[in-house]
Enzyme design. Sequence first.
Site, PDB file in Angstrom:
ATOM      1  N   LYS B  97       0.880  -1.167   0.000  1.00 49.34           N
ATOM      2  CA  LYS B  97       0.000   0.000   0.000  1.00 49.34           C
ATOM      3  C   LYS B  97       0.915   1.213   0.000  1.00 49.34           C
ATOM      4  O   LYS B  97       1.601   1.490   0.989  1.00 49.34           O
ATOM      5  CB  LYS B  97      -0.912   0.018   1.227  1.00 49.34           C
ATOM      6  CG  LYS B  97      -1.760   1.297   1.259  1.00 49.34           C
ATOM      7  CD  LYS B  97      -2.499   1.506   2.556  1.00 49.34           C
ATOM      8  CE  LYS B  97      -2.921   2.978   2.640  1.00 49.34           C
ATOM      9  NZ  LYS B  97      -3.552   3.311   3.937  1.00 49.34           N
ATOM     10  N   GLY B 158      -7.802   9.094   9.979  1.00 49.57           N
ATOM     11  CA  GLY B 158      -8.150   9.190  11.397  1.00 49.57           C
ATOM     12  C   GLY B 158      -9.167  10.261  11.736  1.00 49.57           C
ATOM     13  O   GLY B 158      -9.505  10.451  12.909  1.00 49.57           O
ATOM     14  N   ALA B 184      -9.457   5.645   4.325  1.00 45.14           N
ATOM     15  CA  ALA B 184      -9.304   6.802   5.222  1.00 45.14           C
ATOM     16  C   ALA B 184     -10.566   7.652   5.308  1.00 45.14           C
ATOM     17  O   ALA B 184     -11.238   7.892   4.317  1.00 45.14           O
ATOM     18  CB  ALA B 184      -8.138   7.689   4.805  1.00 45.14           C
ATOM     19  N   GLY B 185     -10.851   8.063   6.527  1.00 45.77           N
ATOM     20  CA  GLY B 185     -11.954   8.980   6.768  1.00 45.77           C
ATOM     21  C   GLY B 185     -13.214   8.326   7.306  1.00 45.77           C
ATOM     22  O   GLY B 185     -14.113   9.005   7.801  1.00 45.77           O
ATOM     23  N   ALA B 206      -9.192   1.614   9.777  1.00 44.57           N
ATOM     24  CA  ALA B 206      -8.503   1.151  10.984  1.00 44.57           C
ATOM     25  C   ALA B 206      -9.059   1.884  12.198  1.00 44.57           C
ATOM     26  O   ALA B 206      -9.706   1.299  13.061  1.00 44.57           O
ATOM     27  CB  ALA B 206      -7.002   1.376  10.866  1.00 44.57           C
ATOM     28  N   THR B 207      -8.794   3.201  12.223  1.00 43.50           N
ATOM     29  CA  THR B 207      -9.119   3.998  13.403  1.00 43.50           C
ATOM     30  C   THR B 207     -10.565   3.841  13.851  1.00 43.50           C
ATOM     31  O   THR B 207     -10.842   3.754  15.050  1.00 43.50           O
ATOM     32  CB  THR B 207      -8.850   5.487  13.101  1.00 43.50           C
ATOM     33  OG1 THR B 207      -7.547   5.598  12.548  1.00 43.50           O
ATOM     34  CG2 THR B 207      -8.918   6.320  14.365  1.00 43.50           C
TER      35      THR B 207
END
Lengths: 66, 252
Positions: B97, B158, B184-185, B206-207
Amino acid sequence: MNVTINGTAHELPSGATVTQAVRKLTEATSGVAVAVNDEVVSRGAWDSTALAEADRVEVLTAVQGG
Amino acid sequence: MDDDLIIGGEKFSSRLIMGTGGAPSLEVLDQALVASGTELTTVAMRRLDPSARGSVLDVLRTRGIKVLPNTAGCFTAGEAVLTARLAREALETNWVKLEVISDERTLLPDPIETFDAAERLVADGFVVLPYIGDDPALARRLEQAGCAAVMPLGAPIGSGLGIRNPHNIELIVEAAGVPVILDAGIGTASDAALAMELGCDAVLLATAVTRAQRPDMMAEAMRSAVRAGRLARLAGRIPRRRYAEASSPMNP
C-alpha cells in the site's frame, strides 16, 4: 569500527558483517529486513556483506499501522 | 452469491480491508480482526524495537490474514520505494500500500511523489495499491501506470469525517478498470456502507474500529455495513423522486 544501527552508535569488530549488526538487536531471522546506507541487503547476503566504518544500518520489522 | 474481490489476480471474499494502527493491545486487535472477517490487513514498517513483546505479524499469521505492508511515514518517492523493498524482504510479499504524505498536519497524500513511486515500484515488480486524494484524473493515471488498485480517501486519515466528496468517488469508480478501495476517513458503519453504495470495490479502515469504545463490536458493524452497501449497489437503488409515489393502492 563504528557503525550506526537504527540511529544508535555501535562499536563492531573490523570487518563485521550485517548478521553481526542485526544480532545486536535481535536473534530473529524472519520478519526482519536490513538496509545499509539506504540499500536493501537481502537475508541471504547478511553473512557475506561486510560493513565499513560509519555505515548506517537500519533493521526494520512490521508494526501496527495503517 | 459468488462475489469475490479480485486484486492483482488474488481473490478475497471479504471486501473489508483492515488497518492495525491505533489498537490498545494485540489482544484487542486480534478480536477486532476476527470480528471484521477481513482477509487483508495493513502493517507499517519501523525500526526493530528489541524490547517489543509480541508482533502484529504473529496475529495475522495465526488468523491466516494476508499482510499488506504500507509505506506510512514516507514523504518522498525515494523513501517509499526503499520502505516497500524492505517490506518485501521482511514479509515476503510484493504487495504494497503506497502511501506518501505531504505534511504531518493533514497527512494528505502527495500526488507527485506518489505517482513517481508508483511507476518505480510497478517497474520493480510490485503489486501497487496507492493511497490518493479523491482525484479522478490521478486515479486514472495511476491505473495506466500499472497499479493493481486505487485507494482514494474519503477524508483525512483518522478524521472520521466520512466521505467528503461522494461525487468524485463516483467519478473514480465510473472510470476505473481496477478495484477502487475507499481508504481513510471512515467514522462509522454508515460511511462504509455509503462507500460501497457509491460503487467502491472495498473499504480500508482502521481507526474507526481500533479507537472505538468497543473495537470488536464496531468491527462487526463494519463487516455488516460493507456487505449491506455492496448488496445495495448490486441490487440497484431506486431513483430519487421529488414527490411521493404511493406504495399502497390509492383507490378505495
